[in-house]
Design a protein around this motif. Structure first.
Motif, PDB file in Angstrom:
ATOM      1  N   ASP A   7       0.835  -1.210   0.000  1.00  0.00           N
ATOM      2  CA  ASP A   7       0.000   0.000   0.000  1.00  0.00           C
ATOM      3  C   ASP A   7       0.869   1.259   0.000  1.00  0.00           C
ATOM      4  N   LYS A   8       1.920   1.261   0.809  1.00  0.00           N
ATOM      5  CA  LYS A   8       2.823   2.417   0.835  1.00  0.00           C
ATOM      6  C   LYS A   8       3.545   2.592  -0.495  1.00  0.00           C
ATOM      7  N   LEU A   9       3.939   1.481  -1.096  1.00  0.00           N
ATOM      8  CA  LEU A   9       4.614   1.551  -2.389  1.00  0.00           C
ATOM      9  C   LEU A   9       3.689   2.106  -3.458  1.00  0.00           C
ATOM     10  N   ALA A  10       2.464   1.590  -3.495  1.00  0.00           N
ATOM     11  CA  ALA A  10       1.490   2.060  -4.483  1.00  0.00           C
ATOM     12  C   ALA A  10       1.168   3.541  -4.272  1.00  0.00           C
ATOM     13  N   THR A  11       1.013   3.937  -2.996  1.00  0.00           N
ATOM     14  CA  THR A  11       0.740   5.351  -2.698  1.00  0.00           C
ATOM     15  C   THR A  11       1.894   6.234  -3.124  1.00  0.00           C
ATOM     16  N   GLY A  12       3.120   5.778  -2.865  1.00  0.00           N
ATOM     17  CA  GLY A  12       4.291   6.553  -3.282  1.00  0.00           C
ATOM     18  C   GLY A  12       4.382   6.704  -4.783  1.00  0.00           C
ATOM     19  N   ILE A  13       4.049   5.623  -5.527  1.00  0.00           N
ATOM     20  CA  ILE A  13       4.078   5.690  -6.990  1.00  0.00           C
ATOM     21  C   ILE A  13       3.045   6.680  -7.510  1.00  0.00           C
ATOM     22  N   LEU A  14       1.846   6.654  -6.918  1.00  0.00           N
ATOM     23  CA  LEU A  14       0.784   7.571  -7.341  1.00  0.00           C
ATOM     24  C   LEU A  14       1.165   9.023  -7.059  1.00  0.00           C
ATOM     25  N   TYR A  15       1.739   9.268  -5.871  1.00  0.00           N
ATOM     26  CA  TYR A  15       2.175  10.631  -5.543  1.00  0.00           C
ATOM     27  C   TYR A  15       3.286  11.087  -6.487  1.00  0.00           C
ATOM     28  N   THR A  16       4.175  10.179  -6.857  1.00  0.00           N
ATOM     29  CA  THR A  16       5.263  10.516  -7.775  1.00  0.00           C
ATOM     30  C   THR A  16       4.722  10.883  -9.152  1.00  0.00           C
ATOM     31  N   ILE A  17       3.787  10.075  -9.655  1.00  0.00           N
ATOM     32  CA  ILE A  17       3.181  10.356 -10.956  1.00  0.00           C
ATOM     33  C   ILE A  17       2.457  11.701 -10.932  1.00  0.00           C
ATOM     34  N   ALA A  18       1.679  11.942  -9.863  1.00  0.00           N
ATOM     35  CA  ALA A  18       0.964  13.213  -9.739  1.00  0.00           C
ATOM     36  C   ALA A  18       1.945  14.383  -9.676  1.00  0.00           C
ATOM     37  N   GLY A  19       3.059  14.218  -8.936  1.00  0.00           N
ATOM     38  CA  GLY A  19       4.064  15.277  -8.849  1.00  0.00           C
ATOM     39  C   GLY A  19       4.714  15.564 -10.198  1.00  0.00           C
ATOM     40  N   ILE A  20       4.980  14.513 -10.966  1.00  0.00           N
ATOM     41  CA  ILE A  20       5.583  14.706 -12.294  1.00  0.00           C
ATOM     42  C   ILE A  20       4.633  15.478 -13.205  1.00  0.00           C
ATOM     43  N   ILE A  21       3.346  15.102 -13.174  1.00  0.00           N
ATOM     44  CA  ILE A  21       2.358  15.792 -14.010  1.00  0.00           C
ATOM     45  C   ILE A  21       2.243  17.266 -13.628  1.00  0.00           C
ATOM     46  N   VAL A  22       2.169  17.536 -12.328  1.00  0.00           N
ATOM     47  CA  VAL A  22       2.080  18.927 -11.855  1.00  0.00           C
ATOM     48  C   VAL A  22       3.337  19.705 -12.239  1.00  0.00           C
TER      49      VAL A  22
END
Length: 294
Positions: A7-22
């Motif tokens: 869950d932490k890994l998946a959350t970190g990946i999602l936050y990373t993708i969102a940060g890259i897009i922003v």
């Protein structure tokens, strides 16, 4: 433990993708503004464009963009309201309704250049409107009508059914319930969708190249004859918009300071689109508080 790590890994990946897009979006906006803002001045915003000399402005193109936006909204808002109200309040489930919704989905996915070619063949050639504001407005109506209709339908469907039941319980008709109860409740969402669509219309270029034209004739601000091609309120004249002007400056390259004009025009266009988007959220929030006393 394994589930928590996953869950932490998946959350970190999602936050990373969102940060890259922003980060990509922010860097793009900053790049356009940093390049264009130093070249924006009052003379640039109000001056006439030049095809061969340096120092041209975007006054007529900016006015054409707003005028075309107003004409498009005058045509598309009543149509989208009528279609959205019918689909949300009156349409019964069946093959006809499913077919209409399928058509809306297909139309909403069409590329703008295809809509522009359609507008050229139908409005410019077949209806003989020529390259004009009315041709561009009708093409943009075809382009934005599916999205606006879906927005109206979704906004009406989000109104709780108890609101409708309360209106009917008071003895008013179904249509009066829709007009006086449902639509005011859904108005914040509808207005937000219209403002967002306005930003899309304001920044459109591909569909207008084939319909509204690629020239911006001088306007006679004392001429209020709607049939005259020099009148600022005529819908039968060619109207190069700001987005089309940016494309034209970059594609033809006949202006000595074309890079400066293009950078300044892009910054102005971006600023207005940002105003439309942020304004939609603020206006929708304000109307929601005003109408619901929340």
């Amino acid at each position: 433990m394994h589930a928590k790590k996953f869950d932490k890994l998946a959350t970190g990946i999602l936050y990373t993708i969102a940060g890259i897009i922003v980060a990509i979006l922010a860097s793009l906006i900053l790049y356009i503004l940093v390049r264009g803002l130093p070249h924006i001045s009052w003379s640039f915003l109000t001056g006439k464009s030049s095809s061969y000399q340096a120092g041209g402005g975007i006054g007529i193109q900016l006015y054409n963009s707003f005028f075309l936006l107003v004409i498009t909204l005058i045509i598309s808002v009543p149509l989208s309201m009528g279609a959205g109200i019918y689909l949300a309040e009156y349409a019964k489930k069946g093959p006809v309704t499913n077919f209409v919704r399928t058509c809306i989905e297909i139309l909403s996915s069409l590329p703008s250049v295809v809509v522009g070619l359609f507008g050229y063949l139908i409005f410019v050639v077949q209806f003989e409107y020529g390259f004009s504001i009315i041709s561009g407005a009708l093409a943009l109506t075809v382009f934005n009508l599916p999205q606006m209709t879906r927005n109206v339908e979704d906004s009406l469907k989000h109104v709780h059914h108890t609101q409708r039941e309360a209106g009917l319980a008071l003895g008013i008709s179904r249509w009066e319930t829709v007009v006086h109860v449902v639509i005011p409740e859904a108005l914040p969402g509808i207005v937000t969708g219209v403002v967002l669509a306005s930003g899309r219309i304001f920044g459109e270029a591909a569909a207008l190249i084939y319909t509204a034209g690629q020239s911006a004739p001088a306007l006679d601000w004392s001429n209020w004859n709607i049939l005259s091609v020099t009148s600022p309120i005529s819908i039968f004249r060619q109207a190069e918009t700001l987005a089309v002007h940016i494309w034209k400056v970059n594609s033809e390259g006949t202006i000595p300071d074309g890079t400066i004009v293009s950078a300044g025009s892009a910054a102005v266009l971006l600023i207005f689109i940002l105003i439309f988007n942020f304004g939609a959220r603020k206006l929708g929030s304000y109307l929601h508080k005003k109408l619901t006393a929340a």
